[in-house]
Design an enzyme around this catalytic site. Sequence first.
Site, short mmCIF file in Angstrom:
data_model
loop_
_atom_site.label_atom_id
_atom_site.label_comp_id
_atom_site.label_asym_id
_atom_site.label_seq_id
_atom_site.Cartn_x
_atom_site.Cartn_y
_atom_site.Cartn_z
N SER A 269 0.99 -1.18 -0.07
CA SER A 269 0.13 -0.16 -0.04
C SER A 269 0.79 1.26 -0.08
O SER A 269 2.10 1.24 0.44
CB SER A 269 -0.89 -0.09 1.14
N ASP A 270 0.18 2.40 -0.29
CA ASP A 270 1.03 3.60 0.07
C ASP A 270 0.61 4.00 1.61
O ASP A 270 -0.21 3.38 2.17
CB ASP A 270 0.66 4.83 -0.88
N TYR A 271 1.61 4.93 2.19
CA TYR A 271 1.29 5.34 3.53
C TYR A 271 -0.05 5.61 3.86
O TYR A 271 -0.58 6.49 3.69
CB TYR A 271 2.23 6.70 3.57
N ASN A 272 -0.42 4.68 4.94
CA ASN A 272 -1.75 4.88 5.60
C ASN A 272 -2.97 4.74 4.40
O ASN A 272 -3.96 4.97 4.82
CB ASN A 272 -1.71 6.26 6.05
#
Length: 728
Positions: A269-272
């Site tokens: 995933s990307d950050y959060n």
Amino acid sequence: MTVEKKGAKMNIKKIVADMSLRQKLAQLSQYTCDFILKDAEGMITGPAAAFNLTAEDVASIGTVLGACGAELTNKIQDTHLAEDPHKIPLLLMADIIHGYKTVYPIPLGMGATFDEDIVEECSRMAAKEAAIGGIHVTFSPMVDLVRDARWGRCMESTGEDAYLNSKMAAAQVRGYQGNFESKHNIACCVKHFAAYGAAEAGRDYNSVDMSEHKLREYYLPAYKAAIDAGCELVMTAFNTLNGIPSAGNKWLVNDILREEWGFDKIVISDYNSFREMIEHGYCADGREAAEKAVKAGNDIEMMSNTYITCMESLVADGTVSEELIDKAVLRVLKLKEKLGLFDDPARGASIEDEKTVFLCEEHRAIARKAAEKSAVLLKNNDVLPFSKSIKKIVVIGPYANKGMNGAWFGMGSEAESMTVFEGVKKLLPDCEVLYLAGCKAGFAEKAENSYDLIEEAAEAARKADAVILCIGEDSFESGEAFSKTSISIPDAQVELVKAVTSVNRNNVAAIFCGRPLVLTDIEPYLSAMAVMWQPGTEGGSACANLFFGECDFEGRLPMSFPRSVGQCPVFYNYLKTGRPQETPNGETPYRTRYLDCLNTPLYSFGYGLSYNEFEISDIALSSDKMNSDDSLIATVKVKNVGQRKGKTLIQLYISDVFASVARPVKELREYKRIELMPGEESDVSFEISEEMLRFNTVSGEFTSEKGLFKAYIGADSDTENCAEFFLI
Ligand code: BGC
């Protein structure tokens, strides 16, 4: 290249079988290093949240974000291995985007090289330094196609063209990973899947809404090219695509990436971004986010905790099968095994090597060559190259004595980067070289007192033999979350340009930028103008070498430079309209046009001058017809009509004149660089195959359609040099 011992085969399936579900979820979670080492500082590039991890969770974490440096990474790895019940080494991942310690130009500048060899060489260098600093995976290449200069992350992309981006993507993968023959290769992660660069209005993280046809034609090819080159990971994007966040988009990740393209490696995933699916209004809570993310086809969750907090109950009630989790864990362990981490958890990390390899002469030379090749000469009224025998030069501007590394500079520092002032002094030890700021850097030049410095700068310019103006935007004015609505040269800098150029015609502007800027306000005053991007460690030296003719300009624009921000997005391969703007001045009414501006950019994709002039002949085609198992040869004669030995980039564009869906006016299909002596002439030929004529139809096929085509061969995307042929 040193060949290292490959890791012995581990029974990773057995490890997975021995792990509890909770341990598997920790293995699929990525956090910063402060979770493992309480006194360390984690790199935060998004919202920081309390993740409520237990000590057992922390002991089983699988990957770490953003920890750099051999001492730190070794400490993290050792601490982790002492705690992890299965002794599974950590994968250490970070954003090594354009160099680790030795910084080369931002990716947009690397796109401007149109040179896969230098891109590969730079990526290999970045991988080596990163591996020595303890990194195993870089979150690069970023291949998001971008057409809107307002977007701050233009700097991180190689530009507006799918073909160029694909070439650059593959070159980066080759450079970073090699065949993992050395512990100085690292794995890489193509991002941000998908179409993150098409954020509406150029505002970062904004929605993307586009047809599948457009997505497949322009936005997907570069991700695919990276994957075909062997890229080990894919990062899903923050944005919604047609209403669905990429992180939870089953059609995008599972159906296209996993099934259609056969990608069975790690998706992160990307950050959060899993938790952000709640903000998007796509998921009610963490539980739904975790379910959507894992079912879409993601493996690792970065910097949020939906897996760890919700997946156990999803598995318990049968919503998610544990098999899906096992597959994801296996993918992560496979990469650890491939990198040899089970045998050698420190891998390339070496405090000793850090001392000798970082910023070494060999690496500086690579960074310098890249900065030279990335620069694009936009204008030259016969003032460049400057003579090396001048007695006095003044280097003026907010970026004249400042290292320019741009965003995502890894572990590099602008203090270590050569400034233009230093570069000129080094090249011309016998010349008097002066520096004056002229006005303030960044947004600050808007301050009133910024104008106070102009007069003094103009006075110095009046007395000098030549002037270099270092203007544009600062390193922190582009990058993630740094979108802008004004991309013009700030007023104080425009006034500085006017004042200086009015007293010294022997002038050039070095434009520093992380995106195309609007240069309309300064272009008429300057004798010469070159885009230097944010060139990194050796930027100042490259600038001096270019302006004094030690090397020639080879770069070409990878993105169109607008006349006005109101034109954005402006790009070369636009679709034909029923009412094209027919006259160059654009005055015909009831046509596609603006009342106050031409449609064309100030400088088009593919444009760039050099110190030589080249003539390109009409196109000779081997035939005016071809069938689908045939090909054509299109040839031009290229002549160096300048005074020096020099290189030029010959570009082939194709236009599909009629098709079942409106096609772009032209599209880049290949380019070739050629070097010629003064007066020398040579043929440059391109083979046009049926494959080059294919496109994604609206009914979902990737095919060519019979009919009329035009081949254009020229020096940039504005070329009108064309020949017609039929696919029969
Ligand atoms: C960026 C990614 C980056 C990640 C980790 C995010 O904010 O969008 O490109 O890889 O942070 O630093």
